[in-house]
Scaffold this active site. Sequence first.
Site, PDB file in Angstrom:
ATOM      1  N   SER A   1      -0.322  35.170 -25.129  1.00 63.29           N
ATOM      2  CA  SER A   1       0.438  34.928 -23.903  1.00 63.29           C
ATOM      3  C   SER A   1       0.239  33.482 -23.411  1.00 63.29           C
ATOM      4  O   SER A   1       0.616  32.554 -24.118  1.00 63.29           O
ATOM      5  CB  SER A   1       0.019  35.989 -22.876  1.00 63.29           C
TER       6      SER A   1
ATOM      7  N   ASP B   1       9.354  42.985 -24.497  1.00 64.31           N
ATOM      8  CA  ASP B   1       8.441  42.206 -23.652  1.00 64.31           C
ATOM      9  C   ASP B   1       9.189  41.715 -22.413  1.00 64.31           C
ATOM     10  O   ASP B   1      10.166  40.969 -22.522  1.00 64.31           O
ATOM     11  CB  ASP B   1       7.916  41.008 -24.478  1.00 64.31           C
TER      12      ASP B   1
ATOM     13  N   HIS C   1       4.508  43.469 -23.929  1.00 64.46           N
ATOM     14  CA  HIS C   1       3.603  42.320 -23.906  1.00 64.46           C
ATOM     15  C   HIS C   1       2.212  42.653 -24.462  1.00 64.46           C
ATOM     16  O   HIS C   1       1.522  41.778 -24.976  1.00 64.46           O
ATOM     17  CB  HIS C   1       3.493  41.828 -22.454  1.00 64.46           C
TER      18      HIS C   1
HETATM   19  C1  MLT Z   1       2.716  31.789 -19.195  1.00 60.10           C
HETATM   20  O1  MLT Z   1       2.644  31.584 -18.005  1.00 60.10           O
HETATM   21  O2  MLT Z   1       2.141  31.101 -20.054  1.00 60.10           O
HETATM   22  C2  MLT Z   1       3.560  32.936 -19.631  1.00 60.10           C
HETATM   23  O3  MLT Z   1       4.411  33.316 -18.601  1.00 60.10           O
HETATM   24  C3  MLT Z   1       2.735  34.084 -20.076  1.00 60.10           C
HETATM   25  C4  MLT Z   1       1.785  34.528 -19.018  1.00 60.10           C
HETATM   26  O4  MLT Z   1       2.156  35.325 -18.166  1.00 60.10           O
HETATM   27  O5  MLT Z   1       0.654  34.092 -19.022  1.00 60.10           O
END
Ligand code: MLT
Length: 209
Positions: free
Chosen positions: A108, A158, A189
């Site tokens: 992520s 996701d 996710h």
């Molecule tokens: C990010 O902020 O890098 C992406 O939206 C994934 C997350 O939620 O961390």
Amino acid sequence: MAADLGFDHVFRAPAAAHAPTLLLLHGTGGNEHDLVPLADTLAPGAGVLSPRGKVLERGMPRFFRRLSEGVFDLEDLRVRTRELTAFVAAAASHYGLDPAAIVALGFSNGANIAASTLLLEPGTLAGAILFRAMVPIVPDPLPALSGTSVFMSNGRTDSLIPAAEAERLTMLLRQAGAIVHVEWQPGGHQLTRQDLAQAQKWWLERWSA
Ligand code: MLT
């Protein structure tokens, strides 16, 4: 206790001198311990270098600032990507790691800064495992990433990373010359056993001695 190299981190030496080291990059709200068990399963014998993100979003560690979900502060992303690259170089020198054998494993937000490192700081990573990544930034010109192997695993449902975004990242990396292996999971996710099994297979084929 780990050395002070600019990030709180976990370090474990690789089993053999030139064995690869996994740079573990956690998701939002995670920490430097989260992905260590995953690395143990996926790549036993690999070194582990696992920093904790220094940006706090309502108390949750991340690797760079965002303006809203999926909308990134690109100036901060550039600065944080440089900072992470400097940490990797300092850790390689301090711990005597082979700098040409550092492979990121990110989830992520961690996968997004790994992708940013590939795109903005080519030469830092020999490859990357990107779980649930999207396009962090589009550099102009694109870097030369030939010889860089990337594994991407995306979730079809996701809600944080639209499928089109994951596909755009694959295209961008391929355009830059990387060899990208893509897997799609039926879920969202969260990581599943299938993510791990497929990443493990990819790892064994490319990185284990
Ligand atoms: C990010 O902020 O890098 C992406 O939206 C994934 C997350 O939620 O961390």
